[in-house]
Design a protein around this motif. Structure first.
Motif, PDB file in Angstrom:
ATOM      1  N   LYS A 113      31.923  28.253  51.798  1.00  0.00           N
ATOM      2  CA  LYS A 113      33.154  29.033  51.859  1.00  0.00           C
ATOM      3  C   LYS A 113      33.553  29.354  50.418  1.00  0.00           C
ATOM      4  N   THR A 114      33.560  30.633  50.097  1.00  0.00           N
ATOM      5  CA  THR A 114      33.897  31.059  48.737  1.00  0.00           C
ATOM      6  C   THR A 114      35.279  31.703  48.756  1.00  0.00           C
ATOM      7  N   ARG A 115      36.183  31.150  47.962  1.00  0.00           N
ATOM      8  CA  ARG A 115      37.554  31.653  47.884  1.00  0.00           C
ATOM      9  C   ARG A 115      37.757  32.350  46.545  1.00  0.00           C
ATOM     10  N   PHE A 116      38.292  33.551  46.591  1.00  0.00           N
ATOM     11  CA  PHE A 116      38.610  34.310  45.389  1.00  0.00           C
ATOM     12  C   PHE A 116      40.118  34.221  45.167  1.00  0.00           C
ATOM     13  N   VAL A 117      40.497  33.674  44.022  1.00  0.00           N
ATOM     14  CA  VAL A 117      41.905  33.354  43.780  1.00  0.00           C
ATOM     15  C   VAL A 117      42.374  34.010  42.493  1.00  0.00           C
ATOM     16  N   ALA A 118      43.481  34.745  42.590  1.00  0.00           N
ATOM     17  CA  ALA A 118      44.115  35.338  41.413  1.00  0.00           C
ATOM     18  C   ALA A 118      45.400  34.574  41.131  1.00  0.00           C
ATOM     19  N   GLY A 119      45.438  33.882  39.994  1.00  0.00           N
ATOM     20  CA  GLY A 119      46.598  33.039  39.703  1.00  0.00           C
ATOM     21  C   GLY A 119      46.693  31.941  40.733  1.00  0.00           C
ATOM     22  N   THR A 120      47.728  31.987  41.572  1.00  0.00           N
ATOM     23  CA  THR A 120      47.880  31.002  42.649  1.00  0.00           C
ATOM     24  C   THR A 120      47.682  31.631  44.026  1.00  0.00           C
ATOM     25  N   GLN A 121      47.314  32.905  44.065  1.00  0.00           N
ATOM     26  CA  GLN A 121      47.204  33.622  45.330  1.00  0.00           C
ATOM     27  C   GLN A 121      45.748  33.811  45.750  1.00  0.00           C
ATOM     28  N   GLN A 122      45.398  33.305  46.948  1.00  0.00           N
ATOM     29  CA  GLN A 122      44.055  33.528  47.470  1.00  0.00           C
ATOM     30  C   GLN A 122      43.956  34.960  47.970  1.00  0.00           C
ATOM     31  N   MET A 123      42.981  35.695  47.449  1.00  0.00           N
ATOM     32  CA  MET A 123      42.803  37.113  47.790  1.00  0.00           C
ATOM     33  C   MET A 123      41.838  37.317  48.945  1.00  0.00           C
ATOM     34  N   LEU A 124      40.778  36.502  48.988  1.00  0.00           N
ATOM     35  CA  LEU A 124      39.707  36.725  49.956  1.00  0.00           C
ATOM     36  C   LEU A 124      38.914  35.443  50.115  1.00  0.00           C
ATOM     37  N   ARG A 125      38.440  35.201  51.341  1.00  0.00           N
ATOM     38  CA  ARG A 125      37.485  34.120  51.572  1.00  0.00           C
ATOM     39  C   ARG A 125      36.243  34.699  52.209  1.00  0.00           C
ATOM     40  N   ALA A 126      35.091  34.361  51.668  1.00  0.00           N
ATOM     41  CA  ALA A 126      33.816  34.832  52.198  1.00  0.00           C
ATOM     42  C   ALA A 126      33.019  33.625  52.687  1.00  0.00           C
ATOM     43  N   ASP A 127      32.598  33.650  53.960  1.00  0.00           N
ATOM     44  CA  ASP A 127      31.870  32.533  54.565  1.00  0.00           C
ATOM     45  C   ASP A 127      30.399  32.903  54.779  1.00  0.00           C
TER      46      ASP A 127
END
Length: 492
Positions: A113-127
Motif C-alpha cells: 500500500k503506497t500512500r502519497f502525502v503532501a504535508g499532513t494530507q494524504q492525497m492518494l493510496r495505490a494498492d
C-alpha cells in the motif's frame, strides 16, 4: 492503589507474553513531499517528493504493537517471491522479539500500500496485491507452520485483512487446531461471513465492520450490543469487542456488556488503532487477565495511538503513565525513548509546530544551562534535549563523572518549562538522534562555530537552521565541581 493502577502489574508482565499471530502482512510505503502547483497536463496537484519510507502493515502492525508492549511473538503468513517480500523480511528482522515463519508463494504479489502525502494530507493510496486464497500447497504450509508454533504460545491472534492467507478454510482449520492444543483464538475479522471464525474466543470488529457483518444498525450503545449478540449467537464465539473510534469501545458477552469511553484526549489519526487493540488484548490475556481487564488495557492503548500520526504503536511506559493518570506534560512523561519521542514529534509537526534540538551532559544544572535552554525554547515551538548517558559522560569527561546519574539529570531537565522532551543517548555525539529527529532548529552555545556543531550539515540539508547562543558568563559545571572539591578550575 486505584482501580486503574491495579492494571499496571499486568502491563509490567507483558514481557512474559507469548503470542502467535497468523494473517496478512503488507508493506506500507509512504511518499511524502509538498504540493506547490497544479499539473499543466491535468487538473491534479504535483507532488514534489521529499522523502520515501516503508514500514510493516496489516498483520505486521499487530506485530509492531506487540513488540512495543514488550511481548514476544511468532508470526505465520505469506509473501510473494519478489522485492517487496524481501523488504518485509528485512523489516521483520528489526524486531528481535518477533520470530517469523513466512510461506513464499511463487507468482503471488506481496501486498503493498503506497500512500502519497503532501504535508499532513494524504492525497492518494495505490494498492498492489493479490486477494485470492493461497494455493493448496501454500495453505498447507501455513497450517503446518501454525501447528509447529502452537506449543510455543499462550494464545493465537488471527489478523484478517482479506488478502487470502486466512481464506479457503484456513481460519477454521487454525481455530480447530488451537482448540485441540488448548489455546484461545482472538480475531480481527474481515468481510461479511464471520461464521468462518466459529469457535473463536473473541472478535474485534470496528463499528462499520459490525454493521456490515450483521446488517444491523450500530449507531447507539444499544445497537452495538444487539448486533454483537447476534454475532455471538450466530457465529458461536464467546464475546465481541466492538471498537467505536472516538466513542471508545464496547465489550459484549451473551449476558453482559461493558461500555468503555474513549481514553483519547485528542484524536489525530485512527488508522491502525484496531491493530493496537488486538495486540493489547492478546498480551493481557497471555499474562492472565480476564477479558474485561484486557479490554480496559486495550482501550488505554488505543487512546494513546489515536493521538499519534499514522499507524503508530503504544509503548508499555506510555500505557503505565496513562494508567497512573500522569499528564503528558509532567516531568516523567517527558523522558522518552527515541521511538516514543519520534511518535510525539510527528504529532507536533502535524499541528504545525517547529521542533528545536540541543544536547549536553547537564551534570549539575546551573543558571547558564537554564538560560541556554530558555533561549533555545524561544527559537522554536517544542524543544527536544538530547542527554548523554552515564557511560557517554564517563568517556567524555572522565571516570569520576557524571556526578548525577542519567535518571536524575533527565528528571531535573524535564521539570523545566522550557524543555518539552528529553531523550537519553549512549553515543559520544548526538548525530544519530539529529538524523532521526530532523530538527527545524539546532541550538548550541556560541563557543562553537556552525562548522564544528555536530549534525549542522544534516539539519541544513533538511532545510533547518543552526542557532548559536551566547553563553552566560561565569557558569561552568567543571568549575563548580572544582570548587566543591576545593580546587581551582582549569581555564577550560
Amino acid at each position: 492503589m486505584t482501580d486503574r493502577a491495579q492494571l499496571v502489574p499486568l502491563v509490567e508482565a507483558f514481557g512474559a507474553a507469548r503470542v502467535l499471530v497468523v494473517g496478512d502482512i503488507m508493506l506500507d510505503r509512504f511518499v511524502t513531499g509538498a504540493v506547490e502547483r497544479i499539473s499543466p497536463e491535468a487538473p491534479i496537484p504535483v507532488l514534489r517528493v521529499e522523502a520515501e519510507s516503508a514500514m510493516l502493515g496489516g498483520a505486521g502492525n499487530v506485530l509492531r504493537n506487540l513488540a512495543a508492549l514488550g511481548a514476544s511473538c511468532r508470526f505465520v503468513g505469506a509473501i510473494g517471491d519478489d522485492e517487496a517480500g524481501r523488504e518485509v523480511l528485512a523489516l521483520l528482522a528489526e524486531h528481535p522479539t518477533v520470530a517469523p515463519e513466512l510461506v513464499v508463494e511463487p507468482g503471488r504479489r506481496t501486498s503493498i500500500k503506497t500512500r502519497f502525502v503532501a504535508g499532513t494530507q494524504q492525497m492518494l493510496r495505490a494498492d498492489r496485491e493479490d486477494t485470492a486464497p493461497l494455493s493448496a500447497t501454500a495453505g498447507e504450509a501455513v497450517v503446518t507452520a501454525v501447528n509447529r508454533s502452537l506449543g510455543e504460545c499462550d494464545l493465537v491472534v488471527l489478523s484478517d485483512y482479506g488478502k487470502g492467507v486466512l481464506g479457503g478454510g484456513i481460519a477454521a482449520r487454525i481455530i480447530a487446531a488451537a482448540h485441540e492444543a488448548g489455546r484461545r483464538v482472538i480475531v480481527d475479522p474481515k468481510g461479511t461471513d464471520y461464521s468462518r471464525y466459529r469457535g473463536a474466543h473473541l472478535l474485534t470488529p470496528n463499528r462499520a465492520e459490525l454493521a456490515q457483518a450483521t446488517g444491523m444498525p450500530t449507531a447507539t450503545d444499544a445497537d452495538i450490543v444487539a448486533a454483537a449478540r447476534a454475532l455471538i449467537a450466530g457465529c458461536g464465539v464467546d464475546a465481541v469487542l466492538a471498537t467505536r473510534s472516538r466513542d471508545g469501545m464496547t465489550l459484549v458477552f451473551a449476558d453482559d456488556a461493558h461500555h468503555l469511553p474513549t481514553e483519547a484526549r485528542e484524536v489525530f489519526d485512527v488508522s491502525g488503532a484496531g491493530d493496537t487493540v488486538i495486540a493489547a488484548v492478546a498480551a493481557a490475556l497471555a499474562v492472565g487477565a480476564d477479558l474485561a481487564k484486557a479490554a480496559r488495557l486495550a482501550n488505554v492503548a488505543a487512546g494513546i495511538v489515536v493521538g499519534k500520526v499514522g499507524t503508530a504503536a503504544a509503548y508499555t511506559a506510555e500505557v503505565v503513565a496513562a494508567l497512573h493518570r500522569q499528564d503528558l506534560s509532567s516531568a516523567e512523561a517527558k523522558v522518552l525513548s527515541l521511538p516514543q519521542a519520534l511518535d510525539r514529534i510527528a504529532v507536533w509537526r502535524r499541528t504545525g509546530r517547529k521542533v528545536g534540538f540541543t544536547n549536553g551532559c547537564f551534570d549539575l544544572l546551573h543558571p547558564g544551562h537554564v538560560a541556554l535552554l530558555a533561549k533555545s525554547r524561544a527559537a522554536c515551538d517544542r524543544l527536544v534535549v538530547g542527554l548523554n548517558s552515564d557511560a557517554s559522560v564517563g568517556r567524555l569527561k572522565g571516570p569520576e563523572r557524571p556526578i548525577q546519574p542519567e535518571a536524575a539529570r533527565a528528571a531535573v531537565l524535564a521539570s523545566l518549562a522550557s524543555v518539552d522532551l528529553v531523550v537519553i543517548f549512549s553515543e559520544d555525539t548526538p548525530l544519530a538522534l539529529i538524523e532521526a529527529i530532523k530538527p527545524d532548529v539546532l541550538v548550541k552555545g556560541a563557543d562553537y562555530t556552525v562548522e564544528t556543531v555536530v549534525g549542522a550539515d544534516v539539519v541544513q540539508a533538511n532545510g533547518g537552521r543552526v542557532l548559536l547562543i551566547e553563553l552566560e558568563p561565569g557558569h561552568s559545571t567543571t568549575a563548580t565541581i572544582a570548587r566543591m572539591n576545593g580546587k581551582a578550575a582549569s581555564p577550560s
